[in-house]
Design an enzyme around this catalytic site. Sequence first.
Site, PDB file in Angstrom:
ATOM      1  N   ASP A 180      -6.275   5.615   1.853  1.00  0.00           N
ATOM      2  CA  ASP A 180      -6.468   4.223   1.476  1.00  0.00           C
ATOM      3  C   ASP A 180      -7.943   3.865   1.690  1.00  0.00           C
ATOM      4  O   ASP A 180      -8.529   4.183   2.726  1.00  0.00           O
ATOM      5  CB  ASP A 180      -5.583   3.336   2.352  1.00  0.00           C
ATOM      6  CG  ASP A 180      -5.293   1.986   1.725  1.00  0.00           C
ATOM      7  OD1 ASP A 180      -6.261   1.308   1.307  1.00  0.00           O
ATOM      8  OD2 ASP A 180      -4.118   1.610   1.639  1.00  0.00           O
ATOM      9  N   HIS A 187       0.833  -1.202   0.000  1.00  0.00           N
ATOM     10  CA  HIS A 187       0.000   0.000   0.000  1.00  0.00           C
ATOM     11  C   HIS A 187       0.871   1.256   0.000  1.00  0.00           C
ATOM     12  O   HIS A 187       0.610   2.207  -0.738  1.00  0.00           O
ATOM     13  CB  HIS A 187      -0.910   0.000   1.230  1.00  0.00           C
ATOM     14  CG  HIS A 187      -1.908  -1.118   1.251  1.00  0.00           C
ATOM     15  ND1 HIS A 187      -3.264  -0.895   1.226  1.00  0.00           N
ATOM     16  CD2 HIS A 187      -1.756  -2.470   1.291  1.00  0.00           C
ATOM     17  CE1 HIS A 187      -3.906  -2.058   1.264  1.00  0.00           C
ATOM     18  NE2 HIS A 187      -2.997  -3.023   1.307  1.00  0.00           N
ATOM     19  N   ASP A 233      -6.820 -10.318  -3.196  1.00  0.00           N
ATOM     20  CA  ASP A 233      -7.201 -10.195  -4.609  1.00  0.00           C
ATOM     21  C   ASP A 233      -6.429 -11.141  -5.514  1.00  0.00           C
ATOM     22  O   ASP A 233      -6.657 -11.161  -6.724  1.00  0.00           O
ATOM     23  CB  ASP A 233      -6.986  -8.755  -5.075  1.00  0.00           C
ATOM     24  CG  ASP A 233      -5.525  -8.319  -5.027  1.00  0.00           C
ATOM     25  OD1 ASP A 233      -4.768  -8.863  -4.198  1.00  0.00           O
ATOM     26  OD2 ASP A 233      -5.147  -7.417  -5.792  1.00  0.00           O
TER      27      ASP A 233
END
Length: 487
Positions: free
Chosen positions: A130, A16, A402
């Site tokens: 985020d 991230h 994911d």
Amino acid sequence: MAAAHVLVFPFPLRGHINRMLHFATALVGAGVHVTFLHTEHNLRRLGGRASASSPAGSPRLRFLSIPDGLPDDHRRSVADIFELYKSLAAEAIGPYRALLAPSPTTGSRAADVSVDPTGGFPPVTCLVADGVLPWAIDAAEELGVPAIAFRTISACSFLAYLSSPKLFELGELPFPAGGDLDEPVRGVPGMESLLRRRDLPRLCRRPNETDDVDPKLHTVVKLSADSSRARALILNTTASLEQSALAHIAPRMRDLFAVGPLHAMSPAAPCSSLLREDDGCTAWLDGHADRSVVYASLGSLATISRDQFTELFSGLVAAGYPFLWVFRPDMVEVEAGQDAALQEAVRGAGGSGKARVVAWAPQRDVLRHRAVGCFLTHAGWNSMLEAAIEGVPTVCWPLNADQQINSRFVGAVWKTGLDMKDVCDRAVVEKTVREAMESAEIRQSAQALAQQVRRDVAARGSSATEFDRLVKFVKKLSTSSDSPSST
């Protein structure tokens, strides 16, 4: 007119941080002031490497920090993500709100600001947080700072999370324990003929007949839905990769920007690696022929069992190609004092001359090296984008989040690699790696996709155009309390 000043707040994990720092650097290049918000723990780990501003030494980029509430010796591993999430929300909210609306007498804790409370920066006029931090977005809006959500996952996986309420309604979720994982999944628009149960995140799988769905799945689904409350959603992707998914997401957001791959749009961002890279990888690769080496890395957080390590390692050796393997010290789950044989195997591979085993590698440099023939990866989105723009075929062995959907797109949509999910057998690893290294069709598909993605990030390409639109959007938000989309 007030100067645009964006507070960029990533979730404090390496993947991230990396992409949102590339985004922050691109904003600085567009003339925007940026404050990049680390946790105190991560800023200490980065040390002096984080204090450099932009490549040109721009005074418009600074780094500040807030507490995450966990002790310094806490692992902060993938198994602890939800603990980190809860602790950050509880402990950071006060210091975070003070950054958005600082008191002229208190100032804020800053890594490189000591002259005055604001560090010479104008007030924060916009937040890019985020998307897994909806509390940060809500707090900003309460204080009159317009907020934008940024998700670091792929558009196709984000769409699957958005579609999860429909999947529950259709009875597709949760999967029955012991059910057929190759059963097609209905309910994710544009992917009706593509997705199987095994292609959705592991959180969707019932552990056994008596357990209900993992409550963490409901949390993740809600986080995705919450992005619709933000002024806009930013995704690190491009229409060349995910046009259909983007088209289905757009009507559910107030605005949508596809502005990736960001690492290619802002390649000279300050150092953000929380792990020290081995600087001998490139020299080792220099000694090998073109497309002769397998690069293997499962990312910065993944942990595997000792049996999985043995099968992956044995398959790589049996494939017969030289390989560069990122083997983090904390990657394999073993009992204390029982890792001697494992470490000996790793040392043996590194001493064979045919393999190099490192704790961490400069991945983008490795993937663009002429000697790399394929990439054995966990299929995290950052790794997928880095491989895509370099035209490197991939062998995907996804683990969570994911990665399952990403790997499905690699094998069935883009056809730039092979999907090896739910299997960890040395014979399969050997066969799959060999096919990825030798298949002319896979290599041609990977190179064709790379050419298109490079066009997207070049001047007047789709991502470059979207980024220009985003900068105008941010500047308009910075001069008005109302969203541009509502005026």
